[in-house]
Design a protein around this motif. Sequence first.
Motif, PDB file in Angstrom:
ATOM      1  N   GLU A  70      69.598  26.261  75.511  1.00 17.28           N
ATOM      2  CA  GLU A  70      69.171  27.533  76.101  1.00 17.28           C
ATOM      3  C   GLU A  70      70.259  28.180  76.945  1.00 17.28           C
ATOM      4  N   ASP A  71      71.314  27.425  77.256  1.00 10.78           N
ATOM      5  CA  ASP A  71      72.426  27.973  78.042  1.00 10.78           C
ATOM      6  C   ASP A  71      73.573  28.443  77.165  1.00 10.78           C
ATOM      7  N   LEU A  72      73.368  28.446  75.845  1.00 10.67           N
ATOM      8  CA  LEU A  72      74.435  28.818  74.905  1.00 10.67           C
ATOM      9  C   LEU A  72      74.000  29.988  74.038  1.00 10.67           C
ATOM     10  N   ARG A  73      75.004  30.695  73.519  1.00 15.01           N
ATOM     11  CA  ARG A  73      74.749  31.748  72.548  1.00 15.01           C
ATOM     12  C   ARG A  73      75.958  31.892  71.642  1.00 15.01           C
ATOM     13  N   LEU A  74      75.730  32.488  70.481  1.00 12.96           N
ATOM     14  CA  LEU A  74      76.807  32.795  69.548  1.00 12.96           C
ATOM     15  C   LEU A  74      77.057  34.295  69.546  1.00 12.96           C
ATOM     16  N   LYS A  75      78.325  34.659  69.538  1.00 17.44           N
ATOM     17  CA  LYS A  75      78.724  36.046  69.330  1.00 17.44           C
ATOM     18  C   LYS A  75      79.417  36.105  67.974  1.00 17.44           C
ATOM     19  N   ILE A  76      78.890  36.917  67.071  1.00 18.69           N
ATOM     20  CA  ILE A  76      79.422  37.012  65.711  1.00 18.69           C
ATOM     21  C   ILE A  76      79.938  38.420  65.478  1.00 18.69           C
ATOM     22  N   VAL A  77      81.190  38.514  65.050  1.00 19.49           N
ATOM     23  CA  VAL A  77      81.805  39.805  64.750  1.00 19.49           C
ATOM     24  C   VAL A  77      82.146  39.828  63.274  1.00 19.49           C
ATOM     25  N   TYR A  78      81.571  40.815  62.559  1.00 21.71           N
ATOM     26  CA  TYR A  78      81.824  40.935  61.118  1.00 21.71           C
ATOM     27  C   TYR A  78      81.651  42.387  60.701  1.00 21.71           C
ATOM     28  N   ALA A  79      82.616  42.888  59.933  1.00 22.46           N
ATOM     29  CA  ALA A  79      82.571  44.260  59.417  1.00 22.46           C
ATOM     30  C   ALA A  79      82.312  45.255  60.541  1.00 22.46           C
ATOM     31  N   ASP A  80      83.020  45.090  61.632  1.00 22.23           N
ATOM     32  CA  ASP A  80      82.933  45.988  62.795  1.00 22.23           C
ATOM     33  C   ASP A  80      81.548  46.004  63.435  1.00 22.23           C
ATOM     34  N   GLN A  81      80.752  45.000  63.173  1.00 26.03           N
ATOM     35  CA  GLN A  81      79.452  44.866  63.820  1.00 26.03           C
ATOM     36  C   GLN A  81      79.429  43.597  64.654  1.00 26.03           C
ATOM     37  N   VAL A  82      78.644  43.615  65.709  1.00 24.89           N
ATOM     38  CA  VAL A  82      78.546  42.481  66.627  1.00 24.89           C
ATOM     39  C   VAL A  82      77.096  42.005  66.655  1.00 24.89           C
ATOM     40  N   PHE A  83      76.909  40.695  66.519  1.00 23.85           N
ATOM     41  CA  PHE A  83      75.586  40.088  66.559  1.00 23.85           C
ATOM     42  C   PHE A  83      75.581  39.002  67.636  1.00 23.85           C
ATOM     43  N   TYR A  84      74.495  38.908  68.363  1.00 22.34           N
ATOM     44  CA  TYR A  84      74.327  37.852  69.359  1.00 22.34           C
ATOM     45  C   TYR A  84      73.132  36.981  68.965  1.00 22.34           C
ATOM     46  N   ILE A  85      73.342  35.684  69.014  1.00 14.89           N
ATOM     47  CA  ILE A  85      72.279  34.731  68.713  1.00 14.89           C
ATOM     48  C   ILE A  85      72.186  33.768  69.889  1.00 14.89           C
ATOM     49  N   GLY A  86      71.058  33.749  70.545  1.00 16.08           N
ATOM     50  CA  GLY A  86      70.906  32.912  71.730  1.00 16.08           C
ATOM     51  C   GLY A  86      69.924  31.785  71.541  1.00 16.08           C
ATOM     52  N   ASP A  87      69.795  30.982  72.604  1.00 13.23           N
ATOM     53  CA  ASP A  87      68.866  29.849  72.631  1.00 13.23           C
ATOM     54  C   ASP A  87      69.051  28.971  71.400  1.00 13.23           C
ATOM     55  N   LEU A  88      70.247  28.400  71.279  1.00 14.76           N
ATOM     56  CA  LEU A  88      70.606  27.649  70.079  1.00 14.76           C
ATOM     57  C   LEU A  88      69.849  26.332  70.008  1.00 14.76           C
ATOM     58  N   ASN A  89      69.173  26.115  68.921  1.00 15.91           N
ATOM     59  CA  ASN A  89      68.449  24.870  68.692  1.00 15.91           C
ATOM     60  C   ASN A  89      68.838  24.322  67.327  1.00 15.91           C
ATOM     61  N   PRO A  90      69.973  23.674  67.254  1.00 14.59           N
ATOM     62  CA  PRO A  90      70.453  23.197  65.956  1.00 14.59           C
ATOM     63  C   PRO A  90      69.620  22.040  65.428  1.00 14.59           C
ATOM     64  N   GLN A  91      69.497  21.962  64.107  1.00 18.56           N
ATOM     65  CA  GLN A  91      68.882  20.826  63.445  1.00 18.56           C
ATOM     66  C   GLN A  91      70.001  19.880  63.028  1.00 18.56           C
ATOM     67  N   ASN A  92      70.083  18.741  63.716  1.00 14.67           N
ATOM     68  CA  ASN A  92      71.167  17.791  63.475  1.00 14.67           C
ATOM     69  C   ASN A  92      72.536  18.452  63.680  1.00 14.67           C
ATOM     70  N   GLY A  93      72.634  19.306  64.691  1.00 15.51           N
ATOM     71  CA  GLY A  93      73.893  19.966  64.997  1.00 15.51           C
ATOM     72  C   GLY A  93      74.235  21.116  64.088  1.00 15.51           C
ATOM     73  N   ARG A  94      73.317  21.540  63.236  1.00 10.87           N
ATOM     74  CA  ARG A  94      73.582  22.586  62.242  1.00 10.87           C
ATOM     75  C   ARG A  94      72.738  23.817  62.562  1.00 10.87           C
ATOM     76  N   ILE A  95      73.394  24.976  62.599  1.00  8.75           N
ATOM     77  CA  ILE A  95      72.723  26.242  62.878  1.00  8.75           C
ATOM     78  C   ILE A  95      72.902  27.150  61.671  1.00  8.75           C
ATOM     79  N   GLU A  96      71.817  27.558  61.048  1.00 11.15           N
ATOM     80  CA  GLU A  96      71.873  28.459  59.895  1.00 11.15           C
ATOM     81  C   GLU A  96      71.257  29.797  60.286  1.00 11.15           C
ATOM     82  N   LYS A  97      72.042  30.873  60.088  1.00 13.67           N
ATOM     83  CA  LYS A  97      71.586  32.210  60.473  1.00 13.67           C
ATOM     84  C   LYS A  97      71.827  33.200  59.338  1.00 13.67           C
ATOM     85  N   GLN A  98      70.833  34.050  59.112  1.00 14.05           N
ATOM     86  CA  GLN A  98      70.969  35.125  58.138  1.00 14.05           C
ATOM     87  C   GLN A  98      71.124  36.440  58.888  1.00 14.05           C
ATOM     88  N   LEU A  99      72.167  37.193  58.528  1.00 15.24           N
ATOM     89  CA  LEU A  99      72.437  38.465  59.181  1.00 15.24           C
ATOM     90  C   LEU A  99      72.011  39.612  58.282  1.00 15.24           C
TER      91      LEU A  99
END
Length: 390
Positions: free
Chosen positions: A144-173
């Motif tokens: 809950e203290d972490l977030r991802l900042k994703i930059v792609y094609a001049d767009q910025v996405f934020y994904i917070g409250d990371l809860n990985p399954q076995n250390g793996r985070i899968e996100k669809q943009l």
Amino acid sequence: MRSHHLLPLLLLCILFLAQCTKEEDTSPAENLMQEASKISYTYPALSTEPMQKASTLTAAEWNDLANWQLWTPQLKLGAGRLVQEKWHFALQHRYTVVLTDSLHKRITDARITLETSQGTLLDESRTDNNGVSYLFLTAPTKPEDLRLKIVYADQVFYIGDLNPQNGRIEKQLNIQRNVSPVMDILFVANTSLATADKLVYLQKELKEIINKTKSQSDSTLHIRLGSIFYGLHAGNSVIRTHPFILQPEPTLLTFTKPYTTVTHSPETIDLALEEAIYRQAWAKNASSRLLFLLLDTPFLQDPGTITRLSSLSREAARQGIRIIPVSMGSMNLSGELLLRSLAIRTNGTYIFVTHPEEGLSNPLSTISTYTDEPLNNLMLRLLVKYSKLN
């Protein structure tokens, strides 16, 4: 192709010595040998037809990222502690991020930043040709203290409250990917006399390797090649650079004759990697950026050099440059662990020459089982793997 195991006699001798010691804290060699006895992973053979003169030089691959359950215990035992405590490679707490677009296709070359929820930078990386990125924390942190900042094609996405399954985070943009057809390949080679014959071998095979990569990959693939040669001459470090060229003539990337006048020269590699990572014109957008680091001998491991290597690997990860060390001689245990750390930190893999009488000659290596194959076939397999998209 052959499957190899460490000599049972060596194992028995070392285990006997381990039983004789009275120290409470076992030595690095003893601990690492215990881990080595548990490893049994082999890589598959190349399915394509063997290339000409393939039997002259063989090698093997070991990928710690694909064998993470075997790597992490080593960080707590013996020499493995050096990776974190003295070499400043934070490689225990890993996040695996997989990105897909709105059509469920893997997103390539997206910039990913791991931050605290307040925006403090923790690590940076880019997704590879399979849409996968690896990020590392220096210490465990609450999701809950972490977030991802994703930059792609001049767009910025934020994904917070990371809860990985076995250390793996899968996100669809909610975006459609736009893939670059460029693959950058840079060879950084130590040119001591000990590596001369192997560099000549690669020089002869390189054109065929590149042509076969193109034929087995997407027809739109553009491969840019470059090279950096480093060594010692008259006691001074010498670096020669051939910048990236698209569809170069064979003579432009010929491995030059060795200008190091000794058989083995444990010069530092940080200057060569600094030249490669900071001063080369890597493609701004690419499907893959590969840096093959070819060397024959353990290198200087003074604190300053190791600190710079850690910093350089972090920068390579930020730019999406995979470092692929190729050990072309007898590497000692600490040198092997450093090279494997460079590969892990940058989403790369580790290669070692196995013939003639080279490569994994150190009985204390934690790689106990491997499959060797012609070096040119191995490199072709990797280039095709790193060029294909999902």
